[in-house]
Structure formats: C-alpha cells, structure tokens
Design a protein around this motif. Sequence first.
Motif, PDB file in Angstrom:
ATOM      1  N   THR A   1      46.151  61.398  65.326  1.00  0.00           N
ATOM      2  CA  THR A   1      44.729  61.237  65.027  1.00  0.00           C
ATOM      3  C   THR A   1      43.977  62.552  64.983  1.00  0.00           C
ATOM      4  N   VAL A   2      44.559  63.617  65.575  1.00  0.00           N
ATOM      5  CA  VAL A   2      43.903  64.930  65.574  1.00  0.00           C
ATOM      6  C   VAL A   2      44.381  65.709  64.354  1.00  0.00           C
ATOM      7  N   PRO A   3      43.476  66.161  63.498  1.00  0.00           N
ATOM      8  CA  PRO A   3      43.898  66.884  62.295  1.00  0.00           C
ATOM      9  C   PRO A   3      44.526  68.230  62.636  1.00  0.00           C
ATOM     10  N   ALA A   4      45.349  68.711  61.714  1.00  0.00           N
ATOM     11  CA  ALA A   4      45.995  70.017  61.894  1.00  0.00           C
ATOM     12  C   ALA A   4      44.978  71.108  61.560  1.00  0.00           C
ATOM     13  N   TRP A   5      44.233  71.531  62.559  1.00  0.00           N
ATOM     14  CA  TRP A   5      43.181  72.511  62.318  1.00  0.00           C
ATOM     15  C   TRP A   5      43.606  73.936  62.685  1.00  0.00           C
ATOM     16  N   ARG A   6      44.829  74.102  63.245  1.00  0.00           N
ATOM     17  CA  ARG A   6      45.325  75.435  63.616  1.00  0.00           C
ATOM     18  C   ARG A   6      46.848  75.420  63.558  1.00  0.00           C
ATOM     19  N   ASP A   7      47.444  76.632  63.520  1.00  0.00           N
ATOM     20  CA  ASP A   7      48.893  76.733  63.666  1.00  0.00           C
ATOM     21  C   ASP A   7      49.253  76.404  65.106  1.00  0.00           C
ATOM     22  N   LEU A   8      50.252  75.547  65.288  1.00  0.00           N
ATOM     23  CA  LEU A   8      50.710  75.200  66.639  1.00  0.00           C
ATOM     24  C   LEU A   8      51.859  76.135  67.006  1.00  0.00           C
ATOM     25  N   THR A   9      51.601  76.991  67.968  1.00  0.00           N
ATOM     26  CA  THR A   9      52.571  78.011  68.358  1.00  0.00           C
ATOM     27  C   THR A   9      52.991  77.821  69.812  1.00  0.00           C
ATOM     28  N   PRO A  10      54.176  78.360  70.186  1.00  0.00           N
ATOM     29  CA  PRO A  10      54.628  78.257  71.578  1.00  0.00           C
ATOM     30  C   PRO A  10      53.570  78.798  72.541  1.00  0.00           C
TER      31      PRO A  10
ATOM     32  N   GLY B   1      65.752  70.709  55.599  1.00  0.00           N
ATOM     33  CA  GLY B   1      66.435  71.667  54.729  1.00  0.00           C
ATOM     34  C   GLY B   1      65.735  72.997  54.626  1.00  0.00           C
ATOM     35  N   TYR B   2      64.936  73.345  55.618  1.00  0.00           N
ATOM     36  CA  TYR B   2      64.198  74.607  55.616  1.00  0.00           C
ATOM     37  C   TYR B   2      64.542  75.426  56.854  1.00  0.00           C
ATOM     38  N   THR B   3      64.452  76.755  56.678  1.00  0.00           N
ATOM     39  CA  THR B   3      64.608  77.644  57.825  1.00  0.00           C
ATOM     40  C   THR B   3      63.367  77.549  58.691  1.00  0.00           C
ATOM     41  N   PRO B   4      63.512  77.311  59.983  1.00  0.00           N
ATOM     42  CA  PRO B   4      62.332  77.176  60.858  1.00  0.00           C
ATOM     43  C   PRO B   4      61.517  78.458  60.858  1.00  0.00           C
ATOM     44  N   PRO B   5      60.222  78.380  61.055  1.00  0.00           N
ATOM     45  CA  PRO B   5      59.388  79.584  61.152  1.00  0.00           C
ATOM     46  C   PRO B   5      59.910  80.500  62.249  1.00  0.00           C
ATOM     47  N   SER B   6      59.929  81.769  61.971  1.00  0.00           N
ATOM     48  CA  SER B   6      60.489  82.733  62.927  1.00  0.00           C
ATOM     49  C   SER B   6      59.730  82.746  64.249  1.00  0.00           C
ATOM     50  N   THR B   7      58.471  82.335  64.205  1.00  0.00           N
ATOM     51  CA  THR B   7      57.670  82.327  65.423  1.00  0.00           C
ATOM     52  C   THR B   7      57.864  81.057  66.251  1.00  0.00           C
ATOM     53  N   GLY B   8      58.613  80.121  65.704  1.00  0.00           N
ATOM     54  CA  GLY B   8      58.792  78.850  66.401  1.00  0.00           C
ATOM     55  C   GLY B   8      57.588  77.938  66.286  1.00  0.00           C
ATOM     56  N   ALA B   9      56.634  78.288  65.440  1.00  0.00           N
ATOM     57  CA  ALA B   9      55.384  77.530  65.327  1.00  0.00           C
ATOM     58  C   ALA B   9      55.472  76.492  64.213  1.00  0.00           C
ATOM     59  N   VAL B  10      54.463  75.628  64.172  1.00  0.00           N
ATOM     60  CA  VAL B  10      54.272  74.694  63.061  1.00  0.00           C
ATOM     61  C   VAL B  10      52.993  75.102  62.346  1.00  0.00           C
TER      62      VAL B  10
END
Length: 464
Positions: free
Chosen positions: A162-171, A216-225
């Motif tokens: 229910t919460v929109p993706a308003w920022r990059d989600l990082t460790p 089928g994608y390489t994960p972001p190097s930062t581990g973020a979404v």
Amino acid sequence: MTQLGSPATESGHGPDRGSGPPAVRGSRLARRRRVLLGVGIAAALLAVGGLIGASFVKSPQQLAADTAAPPPTVTTAAVVSQILTSSVEMRGVVYPATEYDVYPSAPSATGSAAAGGAAGSSGGSSAPVYISRLDVAAGATVRNGEQLAELDGQPLFALAGTVPAWRDLTPGETGPDVTELQQALASLGYYDDGDTAGYYGAATEYAVTLYYEHLGYTPPSTGAVPAADVVFLPSLPATVVAVNGAAGQQPGQPFLELAARASLTLTGELPPGYASQVRSGLKVTIYDEVTGIHATGTVADLGTPTTTLPAGVIVPIGGGSGSAGSSGSAGSGSTGSSGSSGSSGSSGSSGSSGSSGSSGSGGSSSTAFIPLTVRPSKPLATALNGENVLVTVETGQTEGPVLTVPVAAVVTTAAGTSSVTVVGAHGKQRRIPVTAGISENGNVQVTPVTSGALAAGDPVVVSG
C-alpha cells in the motif's frame, strides 16, 4: 281484210302472255321473305342488345349494395397464460472503480543491469526513458512479483503493498515500505523473516538478490531495490486496462493503466421519473451491443440526481507521476475507460506523499439522472471496460403464470374501470370487466372481476 300471218303471230305469243302473272307473284313473295328475315334479325339484335344493356343497368338498391362499405372486421388475439416481468431500461457505463496509472522513472545509480547488459544510468537523470521490452498487454492479469516491462535495460515489476515506491530501498533503511517489501518477497518464497520487520538487513538483501536472479537480471551492486524498478499496488491481482507504448518507443503518460481485478464498476443512468420503481436488491441484466457480452447483477445503491457522468478514482504511481498528474487524463490509453477524461490532479502524485489521487471527472450530461450502482453477480469481463451498456432492472414479477392480453385489448373508461371484449360463437361479443396488472413487452396482466369469466385461449378484440 285479213293480213297474212297475223293469226299465226297472235297464236305464237299466246304462251308468253299466259306466263306473266306467275312471275310477278314470285317476285313479291321473295320480297316478303326478305323483309321478314330482316325483321327477325333486327329483333334478335335488339334482344341481344337488351340483354347486354340490362347487365349494365342496376336498380338503386343494387347500386347502394355494390357501393356500400364492406362489413367491419374484428382483429383478435388469444389470451395467454404466462409469467410477466416488468422492467426499467437505461444506459450505463463500465469503468474501473480505482485505476492505477503507472508513470515510469529514469533509472537510478543503484539500478540493476540486464543479464549481459550494462548498469543503469545515474539517478535523477532527465534523459528520456525507452521501452526495451513489454511483458504485459491490455487485458492481462498482473500478480505479485510479475514483471511488467523492461525500461532502459532494467526490470519494472509489481509487488503487493500500500506504500508507494517513493525512494530507493537500500540496506540499513527502515520503514513501512521496507516491511511491505519483506512481506511481498516472503509471499513469493524468497524471504524467511531473517531481519526485524521493517529493517533492510542481510536477509532482506539476500531475498532481493534471489528475486532479481529469478527475473534474469544481475542484482544491483548496492543490494538495493531502485524505486524505478518496482510498482507497489494495493490490490493484486490487477488487470491491465491499457498499455501506452511499444518496444523501442518512449512510454506514454501514463505508461500503464491498471485496475484491481474484479474492480470494474457499472453505474446506470436512471431517469428520475422511474426512481420510485427501483430499489436496492432488484435483479439487473447487462448487455453490451458492441461485444455481445451478457452479465447479471443486482442494484447496490441509488444516488442523488446529477448531471456528472460516473468515473472512478485515479491513482498515479511512479516517480514521473508528480508532473504527469497535473495534466494526465484517465483513459488515455488505447483501451482507456469511458468517462474518465478528467484530470487526475496534481495532488494525486504518490511520489512522496503516497496519497490516493483525485477522483476522475467523467464530464457532464445535459440531462439529469440518478446514478444506479450495480453489483455484478461475478466480475465483469475486461472487454467491457469503457463500454456503454444496456442496463435492465426487473422491477416486478408475477408469482406464477397469469392471464395476459395485448395492451391494446384493454379498454379503460374515464371512471378507471377496465375491460376486454371476448368474441364468441358466430362473432358474438361480450365485455369482461378485468383488473390490469404489470406489463411487459406489449402484454399486460389481466384478472377477470368475475372468476372464470376469462380463460387462456379466449379471443379478445384488439383495438387500434
């Protein structure tokens, strides 16, 4: 002195003189015969002419009989025993109760790279975004974790939340958006509750890695979404209402129009004059002349008279919705919903506030109507989205078979009494007082005042 030869001469002419009188008599007889024959022929001709003339000469009585109007004929119809259902018809529009308009964002610095591809461009870039691949089409069903498209080599996928993706989600981040990410990945089998709820720890990062690899994608190097990669939808599964764009093109504004599955809503436009006949719970039949689709439902609610055409709520989603929300109109796609031409409103941006956007204005009608909300018996077919359909409300039904006649067979006096005329043997007519009931398709229920005075099959006079 007697001349020689005289006696001989006289004696020689004696026979000729003696034959004269018979010749004269024969001539007269022939003339008489000719005259009699002529008279006979003339008499015959006169007789024939008289007969012929007599055929054209008629008495005044005969003339009156020949020119008189033919005897009046009586049109009848048989009394029928059947079940009648009264109804009210109106037009209605089908549209999503809530539509989610997805606006794409430029890839961020934390973006992933496609398998074998390069890393995404830096975040905050105003460079145009291009569609690398489309994974959905209008009418498709979107479920939790499914990929929607690939933009500039990065995936765009849908997760429940229910919460929109308003920022990059990082460790290391915390918040309700991290919690919904964990819950969505747990429902897909990637997350095992290894981190504290709402905290982006190692377990969450590992789950994200597994999920990207699954796509089928390489994960972001930062581990973020990256926020550009995910669309959080409050209701899944969802139905794709429209896709605005194709591979190799820039996505439209909005790029995707999604509606919660089974969220298509039907609102009928009930003329105010029929409001007293309609109430909640009555059966409804739905027919779309364009697609040929039939559906059923019940009356859920009656609104107040208005001239504003019905439309649903539009919720902009994505980093690009802040600017697009002020001018983007619902239903701008190839299969956009009807009556949703109103602006979604600049305050509808979910980029930072997460608000649900404004209700789309459906325009206005020149005639006032009462909004009649229909509750479908089962989810309406996606093909009905945006269609103007025929809505029929059953306002009444007889408890069983009743006697019915054509409406034109019922005669009502100024005093309010009604009757039908039954035609009996040899054309004899008798009037039967009746009480009229509900009508349907030109037939009306009739109950004889005297029980048994009317029966199925009786011929009744149809006037007009």
